[in-house]
Motif scaffolding. Structure first.
Motif: not given
Length: 278
Positions: A39-52
């Motif tokens: 859901g992040l892109p639709e909410a406005g995220a241009d880049v996503i950092e995904l924590g390991m």
């Protein structure tokens, strides 16, 4: 051109900063985390950092430390994190995903195996906070050869003598840590950030994204007026925590409320330069 490079290039053409979000993979569990991620892109995220998730995230404050603990307790592994990216890519081939964390889980998996799996899943870049430039042959150089951007962190204590080493093999963007200390521990001062961004830009043509301590749309907007991107992590992770029920799962409607919070931050970032021009 990688997805990451294309995204920043497109945003530069549009005259606006990037909104970069951080969530911890598997927090509070795999399926809820995947729903947030999708859901992040639709909410406005241009880049996503995904924590390991990692047992000892030394540079992170309590919010992200606890998110790692929740994810690990729910059974999150590196393979599950990479599978999250693969499942995300089934519906989104444009939004860049950067894996962020520490070297230990990558080393445990094996660098070659990790890089093969990461590129196959659709990962675009890496931020590994505990590998300095002097250790570039360990992961940075192999990652670049595999086609991944390797994003380096600069801090308020990274002086002009140190910056060239930090920037030597950096690609995608430079992550400027706006405060000294752990994540979520303080809020950045826009005036200081603007000066630091300009100083870094004197050494590189790469975009400069600023993170650590941004908690509100207003703070995000302040940062986005001068930086090429604003990164929000702890505030989103805290919102995830606030939506947890007694069973450790998100309450009904929790994903939607988390994404609404993200949307407010995105509005602050995306409207920042338009407001400054008025």
């Amino acid at each position: 051109m990688t997805r990451l490079e294309k995204r920043f290039d497109d945003l530069k053409t549009q005259g606006r900063a990037a909104f970069v979000t951080f969530i911890t993979a598997g927090d509070p569990n795999l399926e809820d985390s995947l729903a947030i991620l999708k859901g992040l892109p639709e909410a406005g995220a241009d880049v996503i950092e995904l924590g390991m998730p990692f047992t000892d995230p030394m540079a992170d404050g309590p919010a992200i430390q606890h998110s790692s603990q929740r994810a690990l307790a729910a059974g999150q592994t590196m393979l599950k994190t990479l599978d999250m990216v693969r499942r995300f890519r089934e519906g989104d081939d444009a939004t860049p995903i950067v894996l962020m964390g520490y070297y230990n889980p990558i080393y445990h998996m094996g660098v070659e195996k990790f890089l093969d799996a990461a590129t196959a899943a659709g990962v675009d870049g890496l931020i590994v906070v505990d590998l300095p430039p002097e250790e570039d042959d360990e992961l940075c150089v192999p990652a670049m050869k595999a086609g991944l951007n390797f994003i380096r962190l600069a801090t308020p204590t990274t002086d002009d003598k140190r910056l060239p080493a930090v920037l030597a093999n950096t690609s995608g963007f430079v992550y400027y840590v706006s405060i000294t200390g752990i994540t979520g521990s303080a809020s950045p001062q826009a005036r200081n950030v603007a000066a630091s961004v300009q100083r870094i830009k004197g050494h590189t043509k790469l975009p400069v994204a600023v993170g650590f301590g941004i908690k509100t749309p207003e703070q995000a907007a302040e940062i986005a007026r001068d930086a090429d991107g604003a990164v929000v992590g702890s505030a989103i992770v805290e919102t995830v925590k606030a939506e947890l029920g007694e069973d450790g799962k998100l309450k009904d409607g929790g994903v939607a409320r988390i994404l609404d919070f993200v949307r407010g931050l995105a509005d602050g970032v995306h409207g920042a330069r338009a407001q400054a021009a008025e």
